[in-house]
Design an enzyme around this catalytic site. Structure first.
Site, PDB file in Angstrom:
ATOM      1  N   LYS A 154       0.843  -1.194   0.000  1.00 52.72           N
ATOM      2  CA  LYS A 154       0.000   0.000   0.000  1.00 52.72           C
ATOM      3  C   LYS A 154       0.884   1.253   0.000  1.00 52.72           C
ATOM      4  O   LYS A 154       0.720   2.148  -0.810  1.00 52.72           O
ATOM      5  CB  LYS A 154      -0.925  -0.034   1.217  1.00 52.72           C
TER       6      LYS A 154
ATOM      7  N   GLU B  11      10.465  -4.624   4.636  1.00 55.89           N
ATOM      8  CA  GLU B  11      10.604  -6.028   4.192  1.00 55.89           C
ATOM      9  C   GLU B  11      10.286  -6.157   2.702  1.00 55.89           C
ATOM     10  O   GLU B  11      11.038  -6.773   1.935  1.00 55.89           O
ATOM     11  CB  GLU B  11       9.639  -6.940   4.977  1.00 55.89           C
TER      12      GLU B  11
ATOM     13  N   GLY C 140      -4.992  -1.924   4.966  1.00 54.97           N
ATOM     14  CA  GLY C 140      -4.153  -3.041   4.528  1.00 54.97           C
ATOM     15  C   GLY C 140      -4.809  -4.395   4.756  1.00 54.97           C
ATOM     16  O   GLY C 140      -4.893  -5.230   3.866  1.00 54.97           O
ATOM     17  N   ARG C 141      -5.313  -4.595   5.973  1.00 56.06           N
ATOM     18  CA  ARG C 141      -5.862  -5.928   6.286  1.00 56.06           C
ATOM     19  C   ARG C 141      -7.242  -6.139   5.681  1.00 56.06           C
ATOM     20  O   ARG C 141      -7.809  -7.232   5.785  1.00 56.06           O
ATOM     21  CB  ARG C 141      -5.877  -6.146   7.798  1.00 56.06           C
TER      22      ARG C 141
ATOM     23  N   GLU D  51      -5.200  -6.990  14.578  1.00 51.19           N
ATOM     24  CA  GLU D  51      -4.681  -5.645  14.283  1.00 51.19           C
ATOM     25  C   GLU D  51      -5.809  -4.621  14.419  1.00 51.19           C
ATOM     26  O   GLU D  51      -5.588  -3.475  14.761  1.00 51.19           O
ATOM     27  CB  GLU D  51      -4.070  -5.590  12.868  1.00 51.19           C
TER      28      GLU D  51
ATOM     29  N   HIS E  31      -5.375 -33.043  17.585  1.00 54.80           N
ATOM     30  CA  HIS E  31      -4.227 -33.802  18.087  1.00 54.80           C
ATOM     31  C   HIS E  31      -3.157 -32.888  18.672  1.00 54.80           C
ATOM     32  O   HIS E  31      -2.023 -33.322  18.887  1.00 54.80           O
ATOM     33  CB  HIS E  31      -3.653 -34.672  16.962  1.00 54.80           C
TER      34      HIS E  31
ATOM     35  N   LYS F 268       8.874  -0.997  14.651  1.00 56.67           N
ATOM     36  CA  LYS F 268       9.523  -0.671  13.371  1.00 56.67           C
ATOM     37  C   LYS F 268      10.579   0.418  13.570  1.00 56.67           C
ATOM     38  O   LYS F 268      11.665   0.356  13.007  1.00 56.67           O
ATOM     39  CB  LYS F 268       8.487  -0.155  12.358  1.00 56.67           C
TER      40      LYS F 268
HETATM   41  O1  F6P Z   1       2.733  -3.643   9.864  1.00 60.02           O
HETATM   42  C1  F6P Z   1       1.439  -3.246   9.676  1.00 60.02           C
HETATM   43  C2  F6P Z   1       1.095  -2.897   8.260  1.00 60.02           C
HETATM   44  O2  F6P Z   1       1.034  -1.530   8.145  1.00 60.02           O
HETATM   45  C3  F6P Z   1      -0.219  -3.565   7.875  1.00 60.02           C
HETATM   46  O3  F6P Z   1      -1.307  -2.890   8.329  1.00 60.02           O
HETATM   47  C4  F6P Z   1      -0.064  -3.631   6.407  1.00 60.02           C
HETATM   48  O4  F6P Z   1      -0.982  -4.497   5.821  1.00 60.02           O
HETATM   49  C5  F6P Z   1       1.354  -4.097   6.299  1.00 60.02           C
HETATM   50  O5  F6P Z   1       2.033  -3.376   7.300  1.00 60.02           O
HETATM   51  C6  F6P Z   1       2.014  -3.894   4.956  1.00 60.02           C
HETATM   52  O6  F6P Z   1       1.973  -2.561   4.548  1.00 60.02           O
HETATM   53  P1  F6P Z   1       2.146  -2.146   3.047  1.00 60.02           P
HETATM   54  O7  F6P Z   1       1.041  -2.742   2.255  1.00 60.02           O
HETATM   55  O8  F6P Z   1       2.123  -0.655   3.036  1.00 60.02           O
HETATM   56  O9  F6P Z   1       3.476  -2.681   2.576  1.00 60.02           O
END
Ligand code: F6P
Length: 561
Positions: free
Chosen positions: A214, A220, A274-275, A369, A400, A525
């Site tokens: 987003k 990462e 995002g979620r 979240e 199990h 972060k």
């Molecule tokens: O770490 C939380 C977050 O902001 C989530 O809400 C989001 O889905 C994810 O990181 C990834 O963010 P992005 O889509 O901006 O890479």
């Protein structure tokens, strides 16, 4: 500044429920389940999907009180405000309109006065066009070969939802037929092991990389994108990026900066959390590349059917509303801090992780979240608990492992999810029942085992030796609910997703929190940035770790040695 709204816990409806806990504590599910009239009133149906919540520790009176709480929390108004595009995500000053992502073409849903549905469909049409080209081989890679494999890079909401849907569709016969000869993989973790696993066995010549973020700033995802860009350019040269890398983002300027042609970018909008983004290009692009747009359209239609049900059905028959209210009851009144999501379907193995997103594990993401908050939407500290610790595992695997704890240890309300039809039925000659019947026998048995338990008297009648009676006793009275879907088609997967998304929203609306921000993920972060700087200066200049506490300094020294 507007004065803060009173906390929901100060309302009479909340206090009535608090008082009512004592009545419920005098009941046992064994007795509640013997009232057929009560049980009948606790079954809800929508398009062949059946919700049975009769094994909740609730009576008809509890439900009335919960519906009063919904009114006191102004739930109808809050739902309307969401669908009307008001900035209900007040700490980020944004609308919350994931429902627009799956709205029919002729719907009108406005954000800041503008109908967003045409924009949504522009992107969907662009995805259809692009995925058709890739799938038909009319768009080829730098060496002229068709791109049959896709690696989607993204994390959190830009990963868990699409992974859940992909996993659910993989064995759906119709979807699987459309995916023949193609592979879809997901690269999320910054761990180089995840990169190695993703590229293993793939040829850059036939691979398309989709960078999903987003913000296009997530550390990462950006490092993984640079790593795979390097994988492609090392093999095929720099110009190959134009053919082998595309992006999904709200930040098209940063997409270009990474070297991806903005024409090969698929937009979404800041009113998509995002979620809650799996129905945007975040999920629709990778899934359309794998299954074709027509399959994904069915998934969107399923989600949309629940949006309409949620928006227009009276609360007492409204599945997400009832589920959300029951969760509030379990967490804030009965004091159960966790919830187990137990799909009796291997295809739903990534559903619990997605909902967890409240904790960034995978279905648990959406809930944890969203509702793992400590203050009200107006910033007041909350005198009650919100959010659940979600976890889950498909049945019967879970039976199990952790089921011992939920039967005789802690009380954890369980969601049992099953399907009438299997995606892959197997009937073995000589077996008593089909393999799906065997699976579903457990789906039907477990809720009763939890609810009824087994008493010492029953064990005595079975001549169980005295010393084993305490160990073999089950207290029962453990709540669960059962959700029985007709099958697990793309349409039903969309319905399941939307039910849980709206359930989470209902909980947040009633608790009076903001379910749509996620400030709680920021601090870690920021601290990681400081560590990264330190690692850089230690590696390049031999600088000793400084500015950290004794514990972190010691660990860093050991790591750098
Ligand atoms: O770490 C939380 C977050 O902001 C989530 O809400 C989001 O889905 C994810 O990181 C990834 O963010 P992005 O889509 O901006 O890479």
């Amino acid at each position: 500044m507007a004065s803060p709204t009173a906390l929901i816990s100060e309302t009479q409806a909340w206090k009535d429920l608090k008082g009512h806990v004592e009545d419920i504590n005098k009941t046992h599910l064994r007795d509640l389940m013997s009232d057929a009239h009560r049980c009948e009133s606790m079954m809800l149906e929508f398009e062949g999907l059946l919700l049975d919540y009769s094994r909740q520790r609730a009576t008809v009176e509890t439900m009335d009180k919960l519906l009063n709480l919904a009114k006191a929390a102004q739930l109808p108004e809050k739902i309307s405000r969401m669908f009307n595009g008001e900035h209900i995500n007040s700490t980020e000053n944004r609308s919350v309109l994931h429902v627009a992502l799956r709205a029919p073409k002729d719907a009108v849903i406005k954000a800041d006065g503008k109908n967003v549905v045409p924009e949504v469909w522009n992107v969907l049409d662009k995805i259809k066009d692009f995925s058709d080209k890739i799938r038909s081989g009319s768009w080829v890679g730098a060496t002229g070969k068709p791109l049959k494999d896709v690696i989607a890079i993204g994390i959190g909401g830009s990963f868990l939802g699409p992974l859940f849907v992909h996993t659910a569709l993989q064995t759906d016969p119709e979807s699987a037929e459309c995916a023949k000869g193609r592979q879809l993989r997901f690269l999320a973790n910054i761990d180089p092991v995840d990169v190695a696993r993703n590229i293993s066995g793939l040829n850059p010549e036939t691979t398309l990389v989709v960078v999903v973020s987003k913000t296009f700033t997530t550390a990462e995802t950006m490092l993984n994108a640079r790593t795979l860009r390097n994988w492609i350019t090392t093999a095929l040269g720099a110009p190959a990026v134009a053919k082998h890398m595309v992006a999904v983002s709200t930040n098209l300027a940063l997409v270009e900066k990474l070297g991806i042609d903005p024409n090969n970018a698929f937009a979404f909008w800041d009113w998509v959390g995002g979620r809650y983004s799996v129905c945007s290009a975040v999920g629709v692009l990778p899934l359309s590349l794998q299954y074709g747009f027509s399959v994904v359209e069915k998934f969107l239609k399923g989600a949309s059917s629940i949006d309409q049900h949620f928006q227009s059905t009276p609360f007492e028959k409204n599945i997400p509303v009832i589920l959300g209210l029951l969760s509030v009851w379990n967490v804030s009144f009965l004091g159960y801090p966790a919830r187990a999501i137990l799909p009796y379907s291997q295809a739903l193995e990534k559903f619990a992780p997605h909902i967890q997103q409240a904790c960034e594990l995978s279905l648990s993401f959406v809930s944890m979240e969203s509702n793992g908050k400590g203050v009200s939407i107006d910033g007041l500290p909350l005198p009650f608990e919100t959010g659940e610790i979600d976890f889950g595992e498909p049945g019967t695997n879970g039976q199990h492992s952790f089921y011992q704890l939920i039967h005789q240890g802690r009380v954890i309300p369980c969601d049992f999810i099953g399907t009438v039809k299997s995606q892959q039925p197997v009937y073995l000659e000589g077996e008593v029942v089909s393999n799906h019947d065997e699976l579903m026998s457990n789906f039907f048995a477990q809720p009763d085992a939890l609810a009824y338990g087994k008493t010492p008297e029953q064990l005595q009648k079975e001549n169980v030796s005295e010393n084993l009676i305490p160990h073999k006793t089950f207290s029962g009275n453990r709540p669960s609910l059962s959700l029985l879907l007709p099958e697990l088609s793309a349409y039903n997967v969309g319905q399941l997703l939307a039910i849980y998304e709206h359930r989470v929203a209902v909980q947040g609306f009633v608790w009076g929190i903001n379910s749509f921000d996620q400030w709680g993920v920021e601090l870690g972060k920021v601290l990681a940035t400081q560590v990264r700087k330190q690692l850089h200066s230690s590696r390049t200049q031999g600088a000793a770790p400084e500015g950290f506490n004794y514990s972190t300094t010691t660990l860093l020294k050991r790591y750098l040695e």
